[in-house]
Design an enzyme around this catalytic site. Structure first.
Site, mmCIF file in Angstrom:
data_model
loop_
_atom_site.group_PDB
_atom_site.id
_atom_site.type_symbol
_atom_site.label_atom_id
_atom_site.label_comp_id
_atom_site.label_asym_id
_atom_site.label_seq_id
_atom_site.Cartn_x
_atom_site.Cartn_y
_atom_site.Cartn_z
ATOM 1 N N LYS A 1 0.731 -1.177 -0.173
ATOM 2 C CA LYS A 1 -0.073 0.058 0.104
ATOM 3 C C LYS A 1 0.954 1.264 -0.123
ATOM 4 O O LYS A 1 0.449 2.193 -0.665
ATOM 5 C CB LYS A 1 -0.741 -0.083 1.319
ATOM 6 C CG LYS A 1 -2.060 0.779 1.380
ATOM 7 C CD LYS A 1 -2.962 0.365 2.237
ATOM 8 C CE LYS A 1 -2.780 0.721 3.598
ATOM 9 N NZ LYS A 1 -3.421 2.106 3.980
ATOM 10 N N ARG B 1 3.011 6.073 -3.380
ATOM 11 C CA ARG B 1 3.971 6.803 -3.909
ATOM 12 C C ARG B 1 4.398 6.804 -5.131
ATOM 13 O O ARG B 1 4.826 7.833 -5.824
ATOM 14 C CB ARG B 1 5.090 6.481 -2.762
ATOM 15 C CG ARG B 1 4.681 7.199 -1.213
ATOM 16 C CD ARG B 1 5.749 6.600 -0.351
ATOM 17 N NE ARG B 1 5.683 7.137 0.961
ATOM 18 C CZ ARG B 1 4.743 6.824 1.777
ATOM 19 N NH1 ARG B 1 3.530 5.995 1.566
ATOM 20 N NH2 ARG B 1 4.483 7.647 2.917
ATOM 21 N N GLY C 1 -6.782 7.504 4.640
ATOM 22 C CA GLY C 1 -6.114 8.612 5.183
ATOM 23 C C GLY C 1 -4.796 8.958 4.556
ATOM 24 O O GLY C 1 -4.613 10.287 4.249
ATOM 25 N N SER D 1 3.492 10.936 9.950
ATOM 26 C CA SER D 1 4.618 11.418 8.900
ATOM 27 C C SER D 1 4.087 11.697 7.707
ATOM 28 O O SER D 1 4.584 12.239 6.764
ATOM 29 C CB SER D 1 5.436 10.333 8.956
ATOM 30 O OG SER D 1 5.043 9.179 8.435
ATOM 31 N N GLN D 2 2.780 11.369 7.502
ATOM 32 C CA GLN D 2 2.092 11.632 6.042
ATOM 33 C C GLN D 2 2.086 13.232 5.789
ATOM 34 O O GLN D 2 1.946 13.454 4.705
ATOM 35 C CB GLN D 2 0.513 11.151 6.151
ATOM 36 C CG GLN D 2 0.755 9.499 6.461
ATOM 37 C CD GLN D 2 -0.981 9.245 6.774
ATOM 38 O OE1 GLN D 2 -1.796 9.918 6.803
ATOM 39 N NE2 GLN D 2 -0.977 7.566 6.717
ATOM 40 N N ASP E 1 1.726 -0.009 11.652
ATOM 41 C CA ASP E 1 0.695 -0.601 11.050
ATOM 42 C C ASP E 1 0.286 -2.118 11.301
ATOM 43 O O ASP E 1 -0.612 -2.638 10.993
ATOM 44 C CB ASP E 1 0.445 -0.300 9.496
ATOM 45 C CG ASP E 1 0.169 1.131 9.141
ATOM 46 O OD1 ASP E 1 -0.619 1.855 9.960
ATOM 47 O OD2 ASP E 1 0.411 1.447 7.961
ATOM 48 N N LYS F 1 -5.835 6.408 13.943
ATOM 49 C CA LYS F 1 -6.101 5.782 12.650
ATOM 50 C C LYS F 1 -7.661 5.492 12.545
ATOM 51 O O LYS F 1 -8.303 6.054 12.691
ATOM 52 C CB LYS F 1 -5.388 4.502 12.685
ATOM 53 C CG LYS F 1 -3.796 4.580 13.207
ATOM 54 C CD LYS F 1 -3.284 4.878 11.863
ATOM 55 C CE LYS F 1 -1.556 4.897 12.053
ATOM 56 N NZ LYS F 1 -0.824 5.463 11.074
ATOM 57 N N ARG G 1 -6.975 -3.417 9.878
ATOM 58 C CA ARG G 1 -6.192 -3.803 10.974
ATOM 59 C C ARG G 1 -6.876 -4.499 12.218
ATOM 60 O O ARG G 1 -6.438 -5.585 12.520
ATOM 61 C CB ARG G 1 -5.144 -2.762 11.169
ATOM 62 C CG ARG G 1 -4.653 -2.139 10.168
ATOM 63 C CD ARG G 1 -3.553 -2.651 9.349
ATOM 64 N NE ARG G 1 -2.952 -1.958 8.284
ATOM 65 C CZ ARG G 1 -2.561 -2.274 7.300
ATOM 66 N NH1 ARG G 1 -2.474 -3.645 6.795
ATOM 67 N NH2 ARG G 1 -1.758 -1.570 6.276
ATOM 68 N N LYS H 1 -10.111 -2.430 2.531
ATOM 69 C CA LYS H 1 -9.537 -1.122 2.657
ATOM 70 C C LYS H 1 -8.198 -1.412 2.305
ATOM 71 O O LYS H 1 -7.599 -0.627 1.233
ATOM 72 C CB LYS H 1 -9.599 -0.504 3.799
ATOM 73 C CG LYS H 1 -8.782 0.918 3.848
ATOM 74 C CD LYS H 1 -9.066 1.546 5.449
ATOM 75 C CE LYS H 1 -8.369 2.705 5.350
ATOM 76 N NZ LYS H 1 -7.098 3.049 4.775
#
Length: 449
Positions: free
Chosen positions: A29, A34, A103, A179-180, A325, A352, A400, A426
């Site tokens: 993912k 990216r 997200g 960090s996103q 995660d 999350k 998760r 998801k």
């Protein structure tokens, strides 16, 4: 994206022994997001081989098309995605992007959306993504001259940006919660006429994912000068993303769920072999070390990871931030280890798809697990003999959490009924199907008459 028939609500996960198996790990993912963004920002055509297919991917595809890119499949099996990039985002009028429950897609597109004169981000998951904060990123975009409108003081969706005339310069961003936010600015920076200097304050969570962003930017032809501690960055102006061919590796957080299911198995003939797991991946190396710390019978040979069940697991201590995660499934595995386990430095799990500390512990306790949630940690008292189960537990709209509860159901004495199973799509739509192929007894619960 085709969704498996098993994704009916609710489902029953019965106590099961697992068979020797080689299930297919879904594509990463992290890297799908990216590499696709890098391709979208490159003028010309790029090829993405084996992108992840999930609800999050669908949200990403919608967002990239809204920015002006063309995406089409080269093959009917959806193994190769062709992207005709745009160089820089553009639109002739107001744009609305539904980011679903994704997200990371939201945060990274917020940065690129700042180049449009009028873009609104919405969600059809108001009780999940709609409650996740974006304040720090919106504050950074405001520093750069973007007018940001959001819901509430924490920057909840829907969010409207009025940008377009953004130039760059200097910006400060907090790394305390995600960090996103930083990755979003890093993808935006090369497109700005004045470049960008970024200073990170309040520490930085999930540093391996920032390094994944830097790796992808470098592959795409972007030079970023940065401090070793990842708290300051300089991106020179005048750079251009280059079209490339990218191959997506396997997904370590998805692999973690399968590895945990086999690690807690009492049957030494239960052997799992996983392929396409890139060696040297920072998240992957930390994850494999966590399984070694609990005493799992684990072997690594290049891109193949093998785990054999039947080992008595031991309690362990873990800094959870590098594998954030993977924490829910590691907590599930620790529930069947000998002694106490402490997983710490995980405060960001509160923000999350669900509150992955308190919500997860609530459901695990229903199943009979001994877990203690704290602000920044989870303490687990293992029960190698197994737990009772025999109850209904809720996935809290969180893929998760669903994976963790499925693992506990397999080792319970009476099984577990899981509600909200459709939310597994998801990230890993075929997770329950793969467990079935591994020998697990999982089936929809017949409606009561």
């Amino acid at each position: 994206m085709h969704k498996p028939d098993i994704l009916q609500d609710p489902i029953f996960v019965a106590p099961s022994s697992l068979l020797p198996a080689q299930p297919e790990v879904p594509s990463s993912k992290y890297y799908t997001l990216r590499y696709i963004l890098a391709a979208v920002l490159a003028p010309g055509e790029s090829r993405i081989i084996l992108p992840a297919l999930s609800d999050d991917s669908d949200a990403l595809f919608r967002g990239c098309r809204a920015l002006g890119a063309e995406l089409r499949w080269e093959d009917e099996q959806q193994h190769v995605l062709l992207i005709r990039g745009i160089g820089r985002p553009h639109a002739t009028g107001p744009v609305t992007i539904n980011v679903g429950n994704a997200g990371a897609v939201l945060r990274l597109l917020l940065g690129l959306g700042a180049m449009l004169p009028d873009v609104t981000f919405v969600t059809d998951h108001p009780q999940s993504l709609g409650k996740r904060p974006n304040r720090e990123l919106l504050e950074a975009l405001t520093q750069l001259g973007v007018m940001c409108e959001s819901t509430g003081s924490e920057g909840f969706l829907p969010i409207t940006l009025h940008g377009g005339a953004i130039h760059g310069g200097k910006v400060t961003i907090s790394g305390a919660r995600s960090s996103q936010y930083l990755s979003s600015l890093l993808f935006l920076a090369p497109l700005l006429p004045d470049g960008l200097e970024i200073t990170v304050v309040d520490g930085l969570k999930s540093q391996p994912l920032v390094r994944a962003t830097l790796e992808v930017l470098q592959e795409a032809g972007i030079q970023v000068d940065y401090a070793e501690n990842l708290l300051s960055f300089r991106i020179a102006p005048g750079q251009q993303y280059q079209p490339r061919e990218y191959t997506i590796p396997g997904d370590y957080p998805a692999a973690a769920a399968l590895l945990a299911a086999y690690a807690v198995s009492n049957d030494p003939s239960s052997t799992l072999r996983l392929s396409r797991l890139r060696p040297g991946d920072e998240v992957g190396e930390a994850l494999l070390q966590a399984f070694r710390a609990m005493g799992a019978d684990l072997r690594v040979d290049g891109e193949q990871v093998t785990l054999r069940g039947g080992r008595r697991l031991q309690g362990f201590s873990l800094d959870g931030d590098p594998v954030i995660d993977c924490i829910p499934v590691l907590v599930a595995a620790a529930c069947f280890a000998e002694g106490e386990s402490v997983i710490s430095n995980i405060e960001s799990l509160h923000y999350k798809e669900s509150d992955r500390i308190n919500d997860l512990c609530t459901e695990l306790r229903k199943a009979g697990c001994s877990v203690e949630p704290q602000e920044d940690a989870i303490i687990i008292q293992g029960q190698p003999q197994g737990v009772e189960g025999g109850v209904t537990v809720d996935g809290h709209n969180d893929h998760r959490v669903l994976m963790a509860l499925a693992i506990v159901g397999l080792r319970s004495r009476s099984g577990l009924i899981l509600t909200g199973a459709e939310h597994i799509a998801k990230s890993y739509p075929h997770f329950f199907e793969e467990l079935q192929r591994c020998g697990a007894d999982i089936h929809p619960v017949a409606p009561q008459q």
